[in-house]
Scaffold this active site. Sequence first.
Site, mmCIF file in Angstrom:
data_model
loop_
_atom_site.group_PDB
_atom_site.id
_atom_site.type_symbol
_atom_site.label_atom_id
_atom_site.label_comp_id
_atom_site.label_asym_id
_atom_site.label_seq_id
_atom_site.Cartn_x
_atom_site.Cartn_y
_atom_site.Cartn_z
ATOM 1 N N ASN A 1 -5.391 6.446 13.045
ATOM 2 C CA ASN A 1 -4.252 7.324 13.317
ATOM 3 C C ASN A 1 -4.383 8.602 12.497
ATOM 4 O O ASN A 1 -5.350 8.779 11.757
ATOM 5 C CB ASN A 1 -2.934 6.598 13.020
ATOM 6 N N ASP B 1 -1.010 -1.615 13.413
ATOM 7 C CA ASP B 1 -0.296 -2.862 13.705
ATOM 8 C C ASP B 1 -1.223 -3.886 14.367
ATOM 9 O O ASP B 1 -1.018 -5.082 14.239
ATOM 10 C CB ASP B 1 0.899 -2.565 14.620
ATOM 11 N N LYS C 1 -23.037 -1.081 19.750
ATOM 12 C CA LYS C 1 -22.251 -0.076 20.458
ATOM 13 C C LYS C 1 -21.980 -0.567 21.882
ATOM 14 O O LYS C 1 -22.905 -1.014 22.570
ATOM 15 C CB LYS C 1 -23.060 1.228 20.476
ATOM 16 N N ASP D 1 1.382 -7.851 8.028
ATOM 17 C CA ASP D 1 2.280 -6.805 7.509
ATOM 18 C C ASP D 1 2.235 -6.903 5.990
ATOM 19 O O ASP D 1 2.845 -7.787 5.372
ATOM 20 C CB ASP D 1 3.704 -7.005 8.038
ATOM 21 N N ILE D 2 1.501 -6.005 5.379
ATOM 22 C CA ILE D 2 1.227 -6.072 3.931
ATOM 23 C C ILE D 2 2.520 -5.958 3.137
ATOM 24 O O ILE D 2 2.814 -6.765 2.245
ATOM 25 C CB ILE D 2 0.250 -4.948 3.520
HETATM 26 O O1 C5P Z 1 6.906 -1.880 10.516
HETATM 27 P P1 C5P Z 1 6.373 -0.518 10.249
HETATM 28 O O2 C5P Z 1 4.892 -0.411 10.438
HETATM 29 O O3 C5P Z 1 7.071 0.595 10.955
HETATM 30 O O4 C5P Z 1 6.694 -0.289 8.669
HETATM 31 C C1 C5P Z 1 6.172 0.771 7.952
HETATM 32 C C2 C5P Z 1 6.049 0.355 6.518
HETATM 33 O O5 C5P Z 1 5.397 -0.909 6.378
HETATM 34 C C3 C5P Z 1 5.198 1.314 5.715
HETATM 35 O O6 C5P Z 1 5.690 1.303 4.398
HETATM 36 C C4 C5P Z 1 3.811 0.697 5.822
HETATM 37 O O7 C5P Z 1 2.974 1.090 4.738
HETATM 38 C C5 C5P Z 1 4.121 -0.781 5.786
HETATM 39 N N1 C5P Z 1 3.200 -1.608 6.597
HETATM 40 C C6 C5P Z 1 2.347 -2.510 5.992
HETATM 41 N N2 C5P Z 1 1.523 -3.299 6.742
HETATM 42 C C7 C5P Z 1 1.537 -3.243 8.081
HETATM 43 C C8 C5P Z 1 2.390 -2.334 8.730
HETATM 44 C C9 C5P Z 1 3.204 -1.525 7.954
HETATM 45 O O8 C5P Z 1 2.321 -2.564 4.753
HETATM 46 N N3 C5P Z 1 0.735 -4.010 8.773
#
Ligand code: C5P
Length: 399
Positions: free
Chosen positions: A210, A279, A289, A306-307
């Site tokens: 991104n 995501d 490739k 989701d970290i």
């Molecule tokens: O749920 P969303 O992606 O919109 O949330 C954004 C927040 O969650 C940001 O602080 C991003 O750094 C964190 N995040 C994360 N791991 C993910 C997705 C988002 O730590 N896989």
Amino acid sequence: MAELNGKRLVLGVTGGIAAYKAAELARLFVKDGAEVHAVLTRSGAQFVTPVTFQALTGRLAWCDQWDARMPDNMAHIELSRAADAIVVAPASADFLAKLAHGLADDLLSTLCLARDCPLIVAPAMNRQMWENPATQRNISQLAEDGVIVLGPASGEQACGETGLGRMLEAADIHDAVTGFFQPKVLAGCRLMLTAGPTFEALDAVRGLTNLSSGKMGFALARAARDAGASVTLVSGPVTQPTPAGVTRVDVTSAQEMHAAVMQRVAACDIFIGVAAVADYRPAEPGQEKIKKEDKSLQITLIPNPDILAEVAARPNAPFSVGFAAESRDLEKYAEGKRQKKKLALVVGNLVKDGLGGDSNTVILFDDQGRHPLGPAAKIEIARGIVAHIGALLAGNGGV
Ligand code: C5P
């Protein structure tokens, strides 16, 4: 941006070839709002002239303790009296020796001795002069006396040798001096943050990523460091330079970022998720490739961990802060994210205001409600967020 607005700085320039960088430093200080009074030693003035500093600072530059331009002829008192700091850059081996022994035989050494403000020095000399036990003794003495020593850096020297002794670059000295003036609201805190994009491999050469530049995360790392925190920055692929004193861990994919964070999270008090983590990732990235064919290509994407949510859900979770970059309905989504991920604070912004640029407009969401910040440069927004975190941790509500 005028981070040094209202600050009065004495810029001391002693004799060394790095004196040419002091002209750039004067310019950076002035550009940032400081009132700069340049004081050159006799040998400093052999390398750059007072006229250079007069032109850059818009003020008289000083060389001589017998200069009669000061009405009461007490330049050594007048110049340092109202100063917020004296910055000596470059500081030669000889000048450091003088400082360490309290000598005062010229204007600059006299006003350093007569000062009532912090003294910051940026040593610059040949590698052997730096390594000499006498210089090392002097540096230890100065550090013990509370003098702030910036650098030196290592690298190629004007004398043709390579090693420790180069003066830090003007931008790094400017960065350290602005940092020095920040309130230490996170003193002693261990802070970790993620920044930048992630890159999810699709095959040997392609991937999903991104437009995150990492600027906001890197500005926050700098602001947290300046507030006294020890900072670990887990960064996706970006081109930002690492702020001095920050521990950087480079990762590529969300899974690598997740592993890097989880490995270190037990030893942190504050966690800020700034990274734009993908995501989803391709379920089966190709080792080779992918070859072009005359038919559509199906790629199966699977969710990434989701970290931030995982960090915030830990039993002894650090104070956890998230970012919410939304294209619409900022309040609804940002506050929703805060509740769902159980975060103390969410920094919300509309993507049109922040992505890739140098400035940002954000709203902070916490238990007390919403707190707008900006529009302002990302470093100012970062300092505002850090101040807010400091206030929340101290129990007095934030901005
Ligand atoms: O749920 P969303 O992606 O919109 O949330 C954004 C927040 O969650 C940001 O602080 C991003 O750094 C964190 N995040 C994360 N791991 C993910 C997705 C988002 O730590 N896989």
